[in-house]
Design an enzyme around this catalytic site. Structure first.
Site, PDB file in Angstrom:
ATOM      1  N   MET A  19       0.684  -1.196  -0.006  1.00 12.12           N
ATOM      2  CA  MET A  19      -0.125  -0.083   0.090  1.00 12.12           C
ATOM      3  C   MET A  19       0.876   1.233   0.010  1.00 12.12           C
ATOM      4  O   MET A  19       1.826   1.267   0.735  1.00 12.12           O
ATOM      5  CB  MET A  19      -0.980   0.092   1.156  1.00 12.12           C
ATOM      6  CG  MET A  19      -2.249  -1.088   1.327  1.00 12.12           C
ATOM      7  SD  MET A  19      -3.133  -1.118   2.768  1.00 12.12           S
ATOM      8  CE  MET A  19      -1.877  -1.662   3.743  1.00 12.12           C
ATOM      9  N   GLN A  72       7.297  -4.855  -4.759  1.00 13.34           N
ATOM     10  CA  GLN A  72       6.611  -4.972  -5.803  1.00 13.34           C
ATOM     11  C   GLN A  72       6.640  -3.855  -6.616  1.00 13.34           C
ATOM     12  O   GLN A  72       7.261  -2.650  -6.195  1.00 13.34           O
ATOM     13  CB  GLN A  72       4.872  -4.686  -5.176  1.00 13.34           C
ATOM     14  CG  GLN A  72       4.066  -4.783  -6.323  1.00 13.34           C
ATOM     15  CD  GLN A  72       2.357  -4.488  -5.900  1.00 13.34           C
ATOM     16  OE1 GLN A  72       2.199  -3.244  -5.771  1.00 13.34           O
ATOM     17  NE2 GLN A  72       1.803  -5.469  -5.798  1.00 13.34           N
ATOM     18  N   CYS A 102      -3.188  -1.888  -9.617  1.00  9.79           N
ATOM     19  CA  CYS A 102      -3.306  -0.624  -8.998  1.00  9.79           C
ATOM     20  C   CYS A 102      -4.621   0.131  -9.941  1.00  9.79           C
ATOM     21  O   CYS A 102      -4.285   0.230 -11.116  1.00  9.79           O
ATOM     22  CB  CYS A 102      -2.255   0.297  -9.049  1.00  9.79           C
ATOM     23  SG  CYS A 102      -2.341   1.978  -8.253  1.00  9.79           S
TER      24      CYS A 102
END
Length: 332
Positions: A19, A72, A102
């Site tokens: 996140m 990531q 995303c």
């Protein structure tokens, strides 16, 4: 036992989702202490890494206590993504994860993140090239599809597996949904139930209680769950799920003292890592959940989220502990 490449994980592992401005080293460390089995970095722009953008480079910081940890990355250009793999390898992560999910406009507009769901062939070819370019396990995080009319996740997951992807995490919404409506886990279960699938299939989206995690495991048959928003400012969530799985009972909520202790540690680690300005600013988003359920708390929350000086925030923590130390917080 669940395996990502050669990485052995417990049955139904719990993964901390990547996140932006949340899944940084301080917060990952706290989640790891509280039961997360795998943690992922914030998502990192391939173009940013190649340009040596300071913020992107900083996101490569990982620590031994976090392992297994995945870095990531996102992008849509093959050459850039392969260069990024080479840069990321130097940080020695356990996993490289590709973000194909995303939904944010600035990412999607470049054909990256969920934008690549409009070009499944590119999605598969990028994954295959990256698999061939590294010995680290490549995993993918994605969504059900671009919109309701283009959900082909069973086919997509199978194709990604066939080119060497070692695990897939699927958010139960389309890009068109963003974060609205309810996550649909049935298409994720369809991926898992595909007899050709043999890599782990992890569910993501709306795991907001231990009961929901159990439903994902028992009713949908998934291999594990990736937890995002429910963990923000609440790292205890991972252990609460594990306790519920083991006993069928809810773990007692953290006391005020425990909440203050974790908030203090989080802020100090953030300052040590990011410096006093960013450390104070980027920890603010966690305070609502750290102190959720405390009655008549608005005055203190406002101090926490408006103070620019760490000393003032730490002083507010002390005030909270002194004033609310014996408060019983209702279950939420």
């Amino acid at each position: 036992m669940i395996k990502i490449g050669n990485i052995e994980l417990p049955d139904f592992p719990l993964l901390l989702a990547p996140m932006e401005d949340v899944s940084d080293p301080p917060f990952r460390a706290l989640c790891k202490e509280q039961g997360a089995d795998v943690v992922y970095t914030e998502f990192i722009s391939s173009e940013g890494l190649i340009r040596d953008a300071a913020k992107s480079i900083m996101k490569l910081d990982i620590y031994e206590k976090e392992r297994p940890v995945g870095i990531q990355i996102f992008g849509a250009n093959l050459e850039s993504m392969l260069k990024t793999v080479e840069i990321v390898e130097k940080s020695n992560p356990d996993i490289i994860d590709i973000n194909f999910g995303c939904p944010v406009k600035k990412v999607v507009s470049k054909g990256a993140g969920a934008g690549i769901l409009k070009d499944i062939d590119l999605m598969v070819s990028l994954t295959e090239a990256m698999v061939k370019h590294t010995n680290l396990p490549i995993t993918v995080k994605t969504r059900l599809g671009w919109d309701h009319d283009s959900i082909r996740i069973v086919e997509v997951a199978e194709r990604l597996q066939d080119v060497g992807c070692k695990a897939i995490s699927i958010h139960g919404r389309t890009r068109a949904q963003m974060y609205k409506g309810e996550a649909d886990w049935k298409p994720i279960a369809d991926v898992k139930n595909n007899q050709r699938m043999h890599i782990p299939v992890f569910g993501n989206g709306d795991v907001t209680s231990p009961e929901k995690a159990m439903e994902m495991r028992d009713s949908y048959g998934l291999d594990g769950c990736m937890i995002g928003r429910a963990a923000i400012g609440y790292p205890w969530f991972f252990n609460e799920i594990k306790h519920f799985f083991k006993t069928g009972e809810h773990l007692a909520k953290p006391t005020i003292a425990q909440r203050v202790e974790i908030a203090r540690r989080h802020l100090q680690m953030a300052i040590d890592w990011k410096g006093p300005v960013l450390g104070v600013f980027e920890t603010r988003r966690h305070y609502t959940n750290y102190f959720k359920g405390i009655p008549h708390f608005k005055e203190y929350r406002m101090k926490m989220v408006t103070s620019d000086d760490a000393k003032d925030v730490f002083a507010t923590f002390d005030e909270v502990e002194a004033k609310f130390g014996n408060t019983i917080i209702p279950q939420f």
